[in-house]
Every structure is written in structure tokens, then in C-alpha cells.
Design an enzyme around this catalytic site. Sequence first.
Site, PDB file in Angstrom:
ATOM      1  N   HIS A   1       0.829  -1.197   0.000  1.00 24.44           N
ATOM      2  CA  HIS A   1       0.000   0.000   0.000  1.00 24.44           C
ATOM      3  C   HIS A   1       0.868   1.254   0.000  1.00 24.44           C
ATOM      4  CE1 HIS A   1      -3.186   2.623   2.173  1.00 24.44           C
ATOM      5  NE2 HIS A   1      -3.312   2.722   0.865  1.00 24.44           N
TER       6      HIS A   1
ATOM      7  N   ASP B   1       7.383   5.446 -21.071  1.00 28.52           N
ATOM      8  CA  ASP B   1       7.786   5.250 -22.457  1.00 28.52           C
ATOM      9  C   ASP B   1       9.302   5.111 -22.531  1.00 28.52           C
ATOM     10  OD1 ASP B   1       8.902   7.873 -22.412  1.00 28.52           O
ATOM     11  OD2 ASP B   1       7.031   8.754 -23.117  1.00 28.52           O
TER      12      ASP B   1
ATOM     13  N   TYR C   1       5.271  11.567 -23.662  1.00 29.80           N
ATOM     14  CA  TYR C   1       4.507  11.719 -22.421  1.00 29.80           C
ATOM     15  C   TYR C   1       3.587  10.544 -22.105  1.00 29.80           C
ATOM     16  CZ  TYR C   1       6.336  16.390 -22.956  1.00 29.80           C
ATOM     17  OH  TYR C   1       7.182  17.462 -23.114  1.00 29.80           O
ATOM     18  N   ALA C   2       3.900   9.364 -22.603  1.00 28.90           N
ATOM     19  CA  ALA C   2       3.136   8.160 -22.255  1.00 28.90           C
ATOM     20  C   ALA C   2       3.741   7.587 -20.974  1.00 28.90           C
ATOM     21  CB  ALA C   2       3.168   7.154 -23.397  1.00 28.90           C
ATOM     22  N   ASN C   3       3.488   8.297 -19.883  1.00 25.16           N
ATOM     23  CA  ASN C   3       4.055   7.966 -18.579  1.00 25.16           C
ATOM     24  C   ASN C   3       2.996   8.189 -17.515  1.00 25.16           C
ATOM     25  OD1 ASN C   3       6.903   7.937 -19.661  1.00 25.16           O
ATOM     26  ND2 ASN C   3       6.422  10.082 -19.974  1.00 25.16           N
TER      27      ASN C   3
END
Length: 129
Positions: free
Chosen positions: A20, A28, A118-120
Site C-alpha cells: 500500500h 515510455d 509523455y506516455a508515462n
Amino acid sequence: MKKAGILNRHLAGALAELGHGDGVLVCDVGMPVPSGPRVVDLAFRSGVPSFAEVLDGLLDELVVEGATAAAEVRDANAEAAALLDGHFPGLELVPHARLKELSAGARLVVRTGEARPYANVLLRCGVFF
């Protein structure tokens, strides 16, 4: 031998160790990988596996209580922005520089083959109960 779910033994093992509040950066190929977190690099070729494929697979196995992405995704990568909005109605957007700072505190980094900007996303693990 596992017959379903994430079959990559390094990734499956790393996911089993999460608790947790732990952070998981799904990124990317261009995102700087911070030193410190455990890294599972899935990148094979440009675009393979895609950010969407990896994110969907991770979300099938993880409880996520929050997510943070770079605000620049809205203008630079509409497909990734739509994917993130669809999965995370409460998505927190920060400047890309801030996302890079936050990623240093992640417990796990999963690098995809995605070659669009920006594929993060930085996921925050929750609990199932």
C-alpha cells in the site's frame, strides 16, 4: 508455471512485492529512469509493447488508489491522455519535470516500448479490502 496474467517472471515477482502506497512508474522509452527503483524493462522494439498494453495488464493485477501524469500529455499525445482519463477519473496532472522528480520515489519502474511522448504515469498502489 503460470497460465494467465503477467507471465514475465521479473515483473510478476516485482508486483508481488508491492504494498500500500508504493509507487509504480509506467513509462515510455524516452522517460529518464531514476536510479534507485527496481526496473523491469519490457521495451523490445519501438512501440512494442505499447504503453496501453502494459498499463492494461498492470491494472488487471494491481489495486491503484491514485495516478499522476505529466500535464503535457494533453497537448502532445491525445491517445495516451484519453487512455489515462478513461482509467483514472481523478488523474493528477503535474509538469513533466515534476513527474520526473516524483518518479525517483517509485518502488518499481516498468519501461515499455512506447515511442510517443509523455506516455508515462506514476501509479500509487492501494489495498483490495
